[in-house]
Design a protein around this motif. Structure first.
Motif, PDB file in Angstrom:
ATOM      1  N   ALA A  99       1.961  17.347 -16.019  1.00 60.59           N
ATOM      2  CA  ALA A  99       3.217  16.778 -16.070  1.00 60.59           C
ATOM      3  C   ALA A  99       3.508  15.559 -15.989  1.00 60.59           C
ATOM      4  O   ALA A  99       2.813  14.841 -14.926  1.00 60.59           O
ATOM      5  CB  ALA A  99       4.094  17.628 -15.387  1.00 60.59           C
ATOM      6  N   THR A 100       4.173  14.785 -16.969  1.00 62.59           N
ATOM      7  CA  THR A 100       4.374  13.253 -16.636  1.00 62.59           C
ATOM      8  C   THR A 100       5.676  13.231 -16.046  1.00 62.59           C
ATOM      9  O   THR A 100       6.722  13.507 -16.370  1.00 62.59           O
ATOM     10  CB  THR A 100       4.222  12.658 -17.902  1.00 62.59           C
ATOM     11  N   VAL A 101       5.596  12.389 -14.844  1.00 62.29           N
ATOM     12  CA  VAL A 101       6.956  12.031 -14.162  1.00 62.29           C
ATOM     13  C   VAL A 101       6.955  10.594 -13.690  1.00 62.29           C
ATOM     14  O   VAL A 101       5.871  10.030 -13.305  1.00 62.29           O
ATOM     15  CB  VAL A 101       6.864  12.764 -12.963  1.00 62.29           C
ATOM     16  N   GLY A 102       7.823   9.690 -14.009  1.00 66.11           N
ATOM     17  CA  GLY A 102       7.801   8.393 -13.759  1.00 66.11           C
ATOM     18  C   GLY A 102       6.699   7.493 -14.242  1.00 66.11           C
ATOM     19  O   GLY A 102       5.984   6.616 -13.680  1.00 66.11           O
ATOM     20  N   SER A 210      10.263  13.368  -6.714  1.00 60.57           N
ATOM     21  CA  SER A 210       8.942  12.505  -6.738  1.00 60.57           C
ATOM     22  C   SER A 210       8.809  11.294  -5.879  1.00 60.57           C
ATOM     23  O   SER A 210       9.996  10.920  -5.632  1.00 60.57           O
ATOM     24  CB  SER A 210       8.574  12.104  -8.247  1.00 60.57           C
ATOM     25  N   THR A 211       7.828  10.942  -5.349  1.00 56.86           N
ATOM     26  CA  THR A 211       7.997   9.727  -4.439  1.00 56.86           C
ATOM     27  C   THR A 211       6.472   9.059  -4.412  1.00 56.86           C
ATOM     28  O   THR A 211       5.607   9.841  -5.143  1.00 56.86           O
ATOM     29  CB  THR A 211       8.162  10.037  -3.040  1.00 56.86           C
ATOM     30  N   SER A 212       6.365   7.781  -4.093  1.00 56.60           N
ATOM     31  CA  SER A 212       4.888   7.238  -4.141  1.00 56.60           C
ATOM     32  C   SER A 212       4.858   6.479  -2.519  1.00 56.60           C
ATOM     33  O   SER A 212       5.906   5.975  -2.168  1.00 56.60           O
ATOM     34  CB  SER A 212       4.470   6.530  -5.227  1.00 56.60           C
ATOM     35  N   VAL A 213       3.672   6.334  -2.320  1.00 52.04           N
ATOM     36  CA  VAL A 213       3.528   5.086  -1.253  1.00 52.04           C
ATOM     37  C   VAL A 213       2.102   4.252  -1.922  1.00 52.04           C
ATOM     38  O   VAL A 213       1.661   4.370  -2.700  1.00 52.04           O
ATOM     39  CB  VAL A 213       2.711   6.064  -0.029  1.00 52.04           C
ATOM     40  N   ALA A 214       2.461   2.910  -1.019  1.00 49.05           N
ATOM     41  CA  ALA A 214       1.430   2.008  -1.633  1.00 49.05           C
ATOM     42  C   ALA A 214      -0.123   2.159  -1.420  1.00 49.05           C
ATOM     43  O   ALA A 214      -0.074   2.569  -0.362  1.00 49.05           O
ATOM     44  CB  ALA A 214       1.989   0.568  -1.155  1.00 49.05           C
ATOM     45  N   LEU A 215      -1.031   1.742  -2.208  1.00 51.84           N
ATOM     46  CA  LEU A 215      -2.246   1.595  -1.929  1.00 51.84           C
ATOM     47  C   LEU A 215      -2.608   0.299  -1.777  1.00 51.84           C
ATOM     48  O   LEU A 215      -2.085  -0.704  -2.491  1.00 51.84           O
ATOM     49  CB  LEU A 215      -3.160   2.474  -2.962  1.00 51.84           C
ATOM     50  N   ASP A 216      -4.118  -0.071  -1.520  1.00 55.91           N
ATOM     51  CA  ASP A 216      -4.452  -1.289  -1.598  1.00 55.91           C
ATOM     52  C   ASP A 216      -5.603  -0.981  -2.833  1.00 55.91           C
ATOM     53  O   ASP A 216      -6.562  -0.525  -3.031  1.00 55.91           O
ATOM     54  CB  ASP A 216      -5.517  -1.618  -0.647  1.00 55.91           C
TER      55      ASP A 216
END
Length: 246
Positions: A99-102, A210-216
């Protein structure tokens, strides 16, 4: 049964007292109390074992949050047995195998409904491999907005903390940091007098977020430790259906 042993860091380690006439050993044969005089709460009186690392998010699935419209009793992300409709999710574009989201392509292994399909976040450590700018999630909370602290572990031995927050699946508007991944005009629930007693369909609209958190981006992810939120499976908490590095 070894899967029920306490892990290192458990608040039950050393927090118990000797129960009268309980015998001198625990379920696994360890001496009670230990050589250091301490006693754990529960049937395991060991000093703690390393937490399990799940090979994938799917391996850690511990809850049924999606049901088939023909069998609405099979799911339950709340005490009343409410669940997302698999057919309604498909109509919203969330279906097997992806599934493609954002702009993020999520693995969506939930091909058959009525089986474990999400992780009720309780501190599970999930093996993840890859690099990117963000770690994206599909999920929802129950009993209101829920948040918790998780950890991204990198292959170089470093780690970084993050906060995962999801709005309630019942909520009509997104909380800050969430976007709507899927809107469904109805959901399923065991048939009662409070919904369609013949089909179990409840006309209350629900949402997957949907949500996201930052990665290095300069490091490679080795694993992700999910937040420990809420209690037993049907109580308040965060349900993670998919997770991808992007």
């Amino acid at each position: 049964m070894a899967g029920y042993k306490l892990t290192t860091g458990s608040p039950a380690l050393g927090a118990g007292v000797v129960a009268a006439e309980a015998g001198g050993r625990d379920y696994f044969g360890a001496v009670v109390p230990r050589a250091d005089g301490k006693v754990n709460i529960g049937a395991d009186n060991g000093s703690g074992v390393a937490a399990k690392v799940y090979g994938s998010l799917r391996e850690a699935f511990n809850n049924v949050g999606i049901s088939n419209d023909l069998n609405p009793k099979a799911g339950g992300i709340s005490k009343s047995g409410r669940s997302f409709s698999g057919q309604a999710l498909e109509a919203a574009g969330i279906k097997y195998p992806s599934a493609t989201v954002g702009g993020v392509v999520f693995d969506w292994p939930q091909r058959y409904y009525g089986f474990p399909d999400n992780v009720k976040a309780a501190g599970q450590k999930i093996a993840v491999s890859g690099s990117g700018t963000k770690l994206a999630f599909l999920g929802a909370a129950t009993f209101g907005t829920q948040s918790g602290a998780g950890v991204v572990n990198y292959t170089d031995g470093t780690s970084s903390g993050f906060t995962l927050s999801f709005g309630d699946f019942w909520a009509a508007t997104a909380i800050p940091g969430n976007t709507q991944a899927a809107f469904m005009a109805y959901h399923n629930k065991p048939p009662t007098t409070y919904n369609n007693a013949a089909t179990g369909r409840d006309e209350q609209d629900v949402r997957l977020w949907s949500t996201s958190v930052a990665l290095d981006p300069g490091k490679t992810v080795a694993s992700v430790t999910l937040p420990d939120v809420g209690g037993p499976l049907a109580t308040a908490g965060i349900h993670v259906f998919a997770m991808e590095i992007a």
